[in-house]
Structure formats: C-alpha cells, structure tokens
Scaffold this motif. Structure first.
Motif, mmCIF file in Angstrom:
data_model
loop_
_atom_site.group_PDB
_atom_site.id
_atom_site.type_symbol
_atom_site.label_atom_id
_atom_site.label_comp_id
_atom_site.label_asym_id
_atom_site.label_seq_id
_atom_site.Cartn_x
_atom_site.Cartn_y
_atom_site.Cartn_z
ATOM 1 N N HIS A 48 28.273 -34.459 2.083
ATOM 2 C CA HIS A 48 27.232 -34.301 3.104
ATOM 3 C C HIS A 48 27.804 -33.958 4.481
ATOM 4 C CE1 HIS A 48 24.167 -35.582 0.343
ATOM 5 N NE2 HIS A 48 24.757 -36.750 0.116
ATOM 6 N N ALA B 63 23.435 -36.042 11.912
ATOM 7 C CA ALA B 63 21.998 -35.996 11.637
ATOM 8 C C ALA B 63 21.224 -35.560 12.875
ATOM 9 C CB ALA B 63 21.522 -37.379 11.173
ATOM 10 N N LYS C 65 21.601 -31.834 13.367
ATOM 11 C CA LYS C 65 20.793 -31.017 12.450
ATOM 12 C C LYS C 65 19.303 -31.315 12.565
ATOM 13 C CE LYS C 65 22.920 -32.237 8.674
ATOM 14 N NZ LYS C 65 23.289 -32.279 7.239
ATOM 15 N N GLU D 273 17.807 -34.148 11.715
ATOM 16 C CA GLU D 273 17.324 -34.972 10.604
ATOM 17 C C GLU D 273 16.767 -36.293 11.118
ATOM 18 O OE1 GLU D 273 20.499 -33.482 7.150
ATOM 19 O OE2 GLU D 273 20.710 -35.463 8.088
ATOM 20 N N ALA D 274 15.970 -36.937 10.297
ATOM 21 C CA ALA D 274 15.409 -38.247 10.649
ATOM 22 C C ALA D 274 16.497 -39.313 10.552
ATOM 23 C CB ALA D 274 14.249 -38.588 9.717
ATOM 24 N N GLU E 13 17.715 -40.715 7.246
ATOM 25 C CA GLU E 13 18.591 -39.923 6.389
ATOM 26 C C GLU E 13 20.064 -40.300 6.536
ATOM 27 O OE1 GLU E 13 17.744 -37.395 4.197
ATOM 28 O OE2 GLU E 13 15.689 -38.103 4.479
ATOM 29 N N LYS F 50 22.501 -41.642 3.674
ATOM 30 C CA LYS F 50 22.993 -40.781 2.593
ATOM 31 C C LYS F 50 24.465 -40.439 2.780
ATOM 32 C CE LYS F 50 21.939 -36.221 4.588
ATOM 33 N NZ LYS F 50 21.137 -34.980 4.440
#
Length: 746
Positions: free
Chosen positions: A76, A129, A132, A134-135, A138, A141
C-alpha cells in the motif's frame, strides 16, 4: 535517483552503527552467566561468544519477515514512502539503544524494531492517506494488525513465564545440589551436565537450522524427522564425556555446560536478532534495486515486490555483520556497562553493588507483599521439603559460598548453568511453536528468577534489587513508547523534504558524538572511584593498613578542594568552586561506599582486633563529617558568587589568605604524621591545632563585631561566618582522626 541512492547509502552506514549499539545492549543475553560465575577468563568468554556470533550469522533466518511485511503492508506504500519509513526506523533505533546503553540498562532489539516500524508506518500511513485524500478510517490498511498484536503479546507474556520458570527450576536444582555442591557433583554432575548439553544442542538445532542457507533442506528434514533419536544419542555421548573428564582430569562438568550455553545463546542471538539490526537496511537495498530495474517513478511504484518476494541476505553480508558484532563485544565499554547491571542485580550476597537503584514506595510494597506471600508458602510447603531446602542456606554454608571482593564470582556455576539451559529451553520451545519473544526479556527474567530462588535478594538488598528489576522492566515498556513516538516523529520530519532530512541526520550525529563523550567521562570517573575502593582489596596489606591508606588519600583530596574553595572565593572564580562542589558531592557519595566497604572489610579481622575495627569505622565516619563541612562551604560560596552579591571586603580577603596558609600547613602536618610508622605525634598536632583555632576564634569574633555595626549585608555576613565555622569544624575533625590513630598506634 541521487536522493534515493543517498538514502540507501545512509541506511547501510546506519546498519553498521546499529550493529554496534545493538550488540552493546544485547551482549548481556549471552555473557552475563559466564562472566558472573567467572567460569573462565574474560578473554576466553569473549572468544567463545565471538565464535557463537559468527556461526549464528550464517545460520540466520534468510527471510527478513519483520522488516519486509511483519508489521506494515508494503503493497500500500510507494517506494519513496517505504524508504522514508526505513530511514526513520534506523535513526530512531540508534538513538534509542545509545540511550539505554549509556544508562547501562538492557532492553529488547525486537521490541524496539517492532514499535519503530509500527510508529513510522502508522504516521506515514496518515500522511500518505491525507496526500491521496483518503478517509482516516483507511489508515489501518497500512498496518499488519494481526501479526503486530501476535508479536507484542508473545513478547510481553514471556516476561512472566521466564521469571516464574527461573524461580521454580532453580528451587529444585538448588535443593538437589546445595551451595556446597562439590560432594553432590560426583554423583549428579555428569548426568545433569549431559542433560544440560543436550538441551543446548536441541536449542541450537531448533534455532540454528531454521532458515539457514548453508545446509541443504534435505539434511535439515532428516534431522527433524529423527530428532528424538538424535537427542538420545547426544545425551548418552555428552553424559559419558562429562563423566570421563570429571574422573580423569577432575574437570567440573558444569563449566562445560556454562561455556556451551554461552556459545549457543551467542549463536541464537546472532541468528535471531540479526534481522533487528540489518533487516531494514538490506530490505531497503533490495527494494532500491527493484525500483531501478522497474524504471517507474519513486512516488508511483507500489511495493508489491516486498509483499510477495523473499528477502534473502547474501552470505558475505552475514559474515560482515558477524565480524562487526564480534568486534563490538571485544571493544565496547557500553556492552560491559549493561552486563554489569544484570550481574549486580543477581549477585549472591550483599556487597553494596545495588545502591545504584534508589528504593521507592513501589519496590517497598513489592518486597512487603513478597514477604507476606512467603509466610503463606511456608505454611503450605511440607516441613521436610522446606527443611531440606533451608540446609543450603545455613549462614556458614552461605558465607563460604559467597565470597566478596572484585575478583569474586557473582554467583556459582549451578545458577549459571540453570540460567543458560533454562533460557535455551524457553527460547527453543517458543521458536518451535512459532511464538515470537524477546531473547533479552527471557534471559534477564530467568536470571532474576534464579537469583530470587537462591535468596540473593536478602533483607538487606531486596528492596534495592527489586527497584533495579522494576527499573529495567519499566524501561522495556518505555522502549515501546519511545520507539513508536520517536520513529513516528522522525518519519514526519523526513516527509517534509531533503533539507529537513539532512537537519535530522545532523542532529542525530551530534547527539551520538556528545553521548559517547559524556559516557567516556562518566566511566573515567567511575573507574577512579573503583580504583579508590580497590585499596581495601589489596591482598598484601592487612585490613587496618588498607583502611588507613584510603583515609589518608581522602584527606589529601579534601585538602585540595578546601584550598580551591578559598582561592576561588578570593579570586571570584565561580567555575573553579562549582567544579569543586561537584567533586565534593561525588566524594560524599563515595564516602558512604567507603564506610560500607570498611564494615565488610573488618569481618576479616579476628576477635582480638576489636580496637582495630573501632578505629577503621570511626575514621570512615569522621571523613564523612569533614566532607560535609567542605561541601557546605563550597555550596554557599557558589550561591553567593552566582547571585552577584557584594564583593568581599579587602580585609576579609587578607584574612582568608592567612587562614588558607595555616589550614594548608595543618593538613600537610596531619598527612605526614598519619604516614609515620610509629603513629601521629598528637602533642605536636595539638599545638598546631590550637594555633589555627585561636586564629579562627579571633577573626570570627572580629567578624561578629563587624556584623553588629551593620557594616556588611546579611548575605555577606552569612558567607564569611560560615567559612570560619566550617574551617573550625574541618580542623577539629582532622585532629580527632589523628588522635584516634595516634592513641591506637602508640
């Protein structure tokens, strides 16, 4: 390209540095039992440990799982983010271990690397995150939650298991051997040593053959298929060999167990913990090579390579790592410091080595609770079992088995063998069950458990030892917190760009340099103190003469410090007085050790030497009084000058010069008289004492007249009267010391 290549180069340099600081801390795992029992010379112990380290490097697990995907999910992250994580982890690891090494506290390389990777990858996950869009949900992960929880829980569970096993097993072993184990050794030595060697070999097979690239997998499989037969053969051969060596050459078979255990734990350390030192840099190097071959931008190449490919370390790199680790245990002063901590905490008897850790309410309550539980166990344990066990701890037997002095072993070979064999069993079993643990935690807690079972934690030392153990264990939990926080902060700084990264590396470099300079200074001071106390251990002098020599040395030092304070006051040199004030505080701490060691030393005196004992104890006590007076005078002088109070009057400066000359003359006279073979000339000293006392009394009276006339301020009056009063106390105590020795020797 250049920036990433620079990071790889830095990682490889940090790998060498991490090997040095890491081995300095982890050396305690495999050195403490052999050094503590003095099974052979320090040089031979280091040679055996070095051989184990070199062998263990080649038997190291080829897959660097923790660094590769044990803690975080590399698929990731992009390549640049992974490299920043690795750089932050290595910088944090070096700082963390240098701190613990400087303090002389053992900690876990496994815990540090786990929490450093966890902290750095979690913070990087938040930053990536956010980058990007992202929430926040996330973020998890990016973390391998299941693996991380399993590793952490296994590590900390091992603390309780190792300590409990150490207490129980040593209880049984000591009941069988007792402290006076020479007679029992004839019947129990060979069988018990054979079993110990078998356990150690099994430990080597389990720990060593797993993941090695030197032996073919078919051979490894054959050994594991016939493991019971192999162990029975080893038990038979080793028992027979120990029996033959014991009968033919009068060789203590327990020595073989301790030396074999030292080799095996050193080998296991290198095989198990090598990943903690070089796993991250090597993984970063291989990731860099994959990135160069891919041709993809660093911020676009996701690390599926690390998530799916095995990271195999070339044998030449393992050899280099082994050589660095072996040289470190030879040369590192910090490795000796960490080893001393564990040995002193488990030392048999009260030798005063536990005063480094000051008792607190927690340690006192732990000891009090343990005493209550001991009363409960006394009621439960069968009387005949308890009586048999207590035979090993009769006062005369224990005193014969517990020698004092710098060259005396901290504990005997029975406990040393138990430490090594039991640690080997626990680590081998956990490895066979694929349970993660810390070799540091296991070996340390086993050593503490066996020392408790051996009643090394007596009423005089228990609260100090418990404080030390709690300090070490508390340091382990702090390790996790600091590792997580520092690595997270470092990766946040690195994320800001090249300039921030360069600044961070510069700060870390400066810290390491300053830390090593400071440590060297502290060790030099400690070495000086040990050399002072060694006067009491000189075998060619009797106890009385040794004590007197040490007392004269202390008087010489006090004389120098007293002169420095007076000269500093006259010249207004606060830096010189401040330095003297610190040195006087060190001498006060040392005087307590001197008094305690003097009490231990007089045990060597016979019943007819009661008068000698009184002189020794009185002398040590009076030296403390002199030091307190000198320290009070230096502290007041520092405070006066630092607070910028009014300069001292010219007349008082002249008086100080006369006082200094007279006190210096009296000091030199007292030192010369104490060194006379027929003892001090007390009448001569009395005349000199009276002259100084008259001088001080006259000037003290004049000072009181000045104060009554309010010609000086209160602060100045306080300092000037204090100098006269403390000087009078110092010369009075010095005369008392001379009078005591004069009356005794005349």
């Amino acid at each position: 390209m250049e920036y990433m290549l620079f990071i790889v180069a830095v990682l490889l340099v940090l790998a060498v540095a991490d090997l040095i600081v890491g081995v300095s801390n982890d050396a305690v795992n495999f050195l403490n039992s052999a050094i503590g029992s003095k099974v052979t010379t320090y040089r031979n112990i280091i040679l055996i440990a070095s051989a184990g380290i070199l062998m263990g490097c080649f038997f190291s697990s080829g897959m660097m799982e923790i660094a590769r995907k044990g803690i975080f999910q590399p698929q990731h992250f992009t390549f640049d983010k992974v490299m920043w994580i690795f750089l932050a982890v290595m910088l944090a690891d070096i700082v963390l271990f240098d701190v613990f090494n400087s303090l002389g506290l053992p900690t876990s390389t496994t815990v540090s690397i786990v929490f450093e990777l966890l902290g750095a990858s979690m913070i990087m996950g938040f930053l990536f995150a956010a980058e990007k869009g992202e929430a926040i949900g996330e973020v998890m992960k990016y973390i391998n939650v299941d693996s991380t929880f399993s590793i952490i829980s296994g590590i900390f569970l091992s603390i309780l298991i190792a300590f409990t096993a150490g207490v129980v097993v040593q209880f049984v072993i000591r009941s069988a051997f007792t402290f006076q184990y020479e007679q029992r050794l004839k019947s129990l030595g060979a069988p018990s040593s054979g079993m110990g060697i078998t356990v150690i070999v099994y430990f080597l097979l389990i720990k060593g053959l797993k993941g090695t690239t030197l032996m073919q997998a078919e051979w490894v499989g054959i050994i594991y298929e016939h493991i019971v037969l192999v162990l029975l053969l080893i038990l038979t051969v080793s028992t027979a060999l120990c029996f033959w060596l014991q009968r033919r050459y009068q060789l203590n078979p327990l020595k073989i167990v301790v030396l074999a255990g030292t080799f095996s734990l050193a080998m296991a350390f290198a095989g198990n913990d090598l990943v903690n030192f070089i796993g991250v840099p090597i993984t970063g190097l291989l990731a860099y090579e994959n990135w160069v071959e891919s041709g993809v931008a660093a911020d676009a190449l996701y690390q599926d390579f690390l998530a799916t490919s095995d990271v195999i370390v070339p044998n030449y790199m393992l050899l280099i790592a082994g050589l660095v680790m072996a040289l470190t245990i030879w040369l590192s002063a910090k490795a000796k410091k960490v080893t001393e901590t564990e040995i002193n905490l488990g030392k048999q008897g009260d030798d005063g080595s536990d005063d480094r850790f000051k008792p607190n309410n927690v340690s006192r309550r732990v000891v009090k609770t343990a005493m209550l539980l001991g009363n409960v166990f006394d009621a439960v344990i069968p009387r005949n079992v308890k009586r048999r066990y207590d035979l090993s701890f009769e006062r005369d037997k224990l005193s014969k088995a517990t020698r004092v002095g710098e060259d005396a072993p901290a504990f005997d070979l029975v406990r040393a063998g138990t430490n090594l064999v039991l640690a080997s069993i626990l680590i081998a079993w956990a490895t066979s069950q694929k349970l993660p643990l810390s070799t540091t935690y296991v070996t340390f807690m086993v050593a503490m458990g066996t020392s408790l079972a051996d009643k090394a934690w007596g009423r005089e030392s228990a609260v100090y030892r418990v404080t030390g153990v709690l300090s070490v264990i508390g340091g382990w939990f702090i390790t996790a917190l600091i590792a997580f926080s520092v690595a997270g902060f470092f990766v946040f700084v690195i994320y800001q760009g090249v300039v921030a990264t360069g600044f961070l590396m510069g700060v870390v470099l400066v810290y390491i340099i300053i830390s090593n300079i400071t440590f060297a200074q502290r060790e030099q001071k400690s070495k000086t103190e040990r050399s002072r106390l060694s006067l009491l251990e000189e075998p060619d002098l009797d106890v009385y003469i040794r004590s007197k020599n040490m007392l004269v040395t202390m008087i010489i030092e006090i004389s120098g410090h007293y002169s420095t304070v007076l000269n500093g006051i006259r010249a207004g040199d606060v830096s010189a007085i401040r330095k003297t004030d610190r040195e006087l505080m060190d001498l006060i701490k040392y005087s307590y050790k001197l008094k305690r060691n003097s009490l231990r030393a007089i045990r060597k005196l016979g019943a007819a030497d009661r008068r000698s004992a009184e002189v020794i104890v009185h002398g040590a006590d009076l030296i403390q009084d002199m030091l307190q007076s000198a320290k009070f005078m230096s502290a007041e002088s520092v405070q006066y000058i630092e607070n910028l109070h009014a300069p001292l009057a010219d007349g008082f400066i002249v008086t100080l010069e006369g006082l200094g000359d007279k006190m210096d003359k009296f000091f030199r006279l007292a030192i010369n008289e104490l060194n006379e073979e027929d003892g001090p000339d007390v009448p001569l000293l009395r005349r000199s004492r009276n002259e100084i006392r008259e001088f001080i009394n006259i000037n003290f009276g004049n000072e009181l007249d000045i104060i009554r006339r309010k010609d000086i301020g209160s602060k100045q009056a306080l300092l000037q009267t204090s100098i006269f009063l403390q000087s009078r106390d110092i010369q009075a105590v010095l005369f008392r010391i001379c009078k005591i020795y004069g009356r005794f020797e005349n």
